[in-house]
Design an enzyme around this catalytic site. Structure first.
Site, PDB file in Angstrom:
ATOM      1  CB  SER A  33      43.108  69.785  38.532  1.00 39.85           C
ATOM      2  OG  SER A  33      41.838  69.969  37.939  1.00 39.85           O
ATOM      3  CE1 TYR A  91      43.728  65.121  35.670  1.00 40.83           C
ATOM      4  CE2 TYR A  91      41.795  66.366  36.369  1.00 40.83           C
ATOM      5  CZ  TYR A  91      43.117  66.343  35.943  1.00 40.83           C
ATOM      6  OH  TYR A  91      43.823  67.513  35.801  1.00 40.83           O
TER       7      TYR A  91
END
Length: 239
Positions: free
Chosen positions: A81, A94
């Site tokens: 990500s 996260y």
């Protein structure tokens, strides 16, 4: 397969090897997320994120590497990500898993390079996938802490989420872009693949510029820490 269970991962890989004889490519794509305050998220809840986003990837590596080493070839692509290189508020647990995934990808590539195995990461921006729809199940689970922060913080969190949703709509983000990036990486010749590939039209792939800017410093750091000796070890393995 259930990537949170060792036996499930091993069985899936074993079955694949029995059918096809070898593995060319592994794409670690499974992921979950949660949005909210770090303090309001229990350790147990964070462990759920780590089990999928990081330890699940480790399980997959450990299951496929013996075969790839035996065949002296293989490609492992980790769907990471942009939050693996840049951190923001409200997504910290996260982001911790994705920073860890970047560390895994960067470090292990030195360990397996001499066996003809490449490992790279793809860093997408926000896309309209089911990961967002399921985020509530993995977000803050300590409502008393959320309440203690007051309404101003809740408003800020809602604004953050609204901005993200708005940008996804504005840029018409399509997850096919990520799939295309994976396909291009697979098609490239061995030894020519970039270590990190960003997919984020929202930022004009600014994460790529940031990631690339660190590469010269990494090379110097490895040299000063004795990385040349490691390279020599890789050469001897290839011979």
């Amino acid at each position: 397969m259930d990537i949170t269970r060792d036996e499930s991962v091993q069985q899936a890989v074993t079955s694949t090897l029995e059918k096809y004889g070898h593995l060319d490519v592994l794409v670690n794509n499974a992921g979950i997320t949660g949005f909210g305050l770090l303090e309001a998220t229990s350790i147990a809840q964070m462990k759920n994120l780590f089990e999928v986003n990081l330890f699940g990837v480790v399980r997959a590596y450990q299951a496929v590497l013996p075969s790839m080493r035996a065949h002296k070839s293989g490609l492992i692509i980790n769907i990471s990500s942009g939050f693996g290189v840049v951190a923001t508020p409200f997504v910290v647990p996260y982001q911790m898993t994705k920073f860890g995934l970047e560390a895994l990808t960067e470090g292990i590539r030195h360990e397996v390079k001499g066996y003809g195995i490449e490992t790279v990461s793809v860093l997408p921006g926000p896309f309209p996938t089911e990961i967002g729809a399921k985020a509530a199940s993995y977000g803050p689970d300590r409502p008393e802490v959320v309440a203690a922060y007051g309404p101003a913080m809740q408003t800020a969190l809602e604004q953050f989420g609204g901005i993200m949703e708005g940008k996804i709509t504005e840029y018409r983000m399509d997850a096919q872009e990520v799939a295309d990036a994976v396909s291009r990486l697979i098609a490239m010749k061995d030894g020519t693949r970039p270590f990190q590939t960003t997919v984020n039209r929202m930022t004009a792939d600014l994460e790529q510029e940031y990631a690339d800017s660190k590469n010269p410093f990494k090379t110097i750091w490895m040299e000063r820490m004795g990385g040349v000796r490691i390279d020599q070890c890789w050469v001897s393995l290839k011979r």
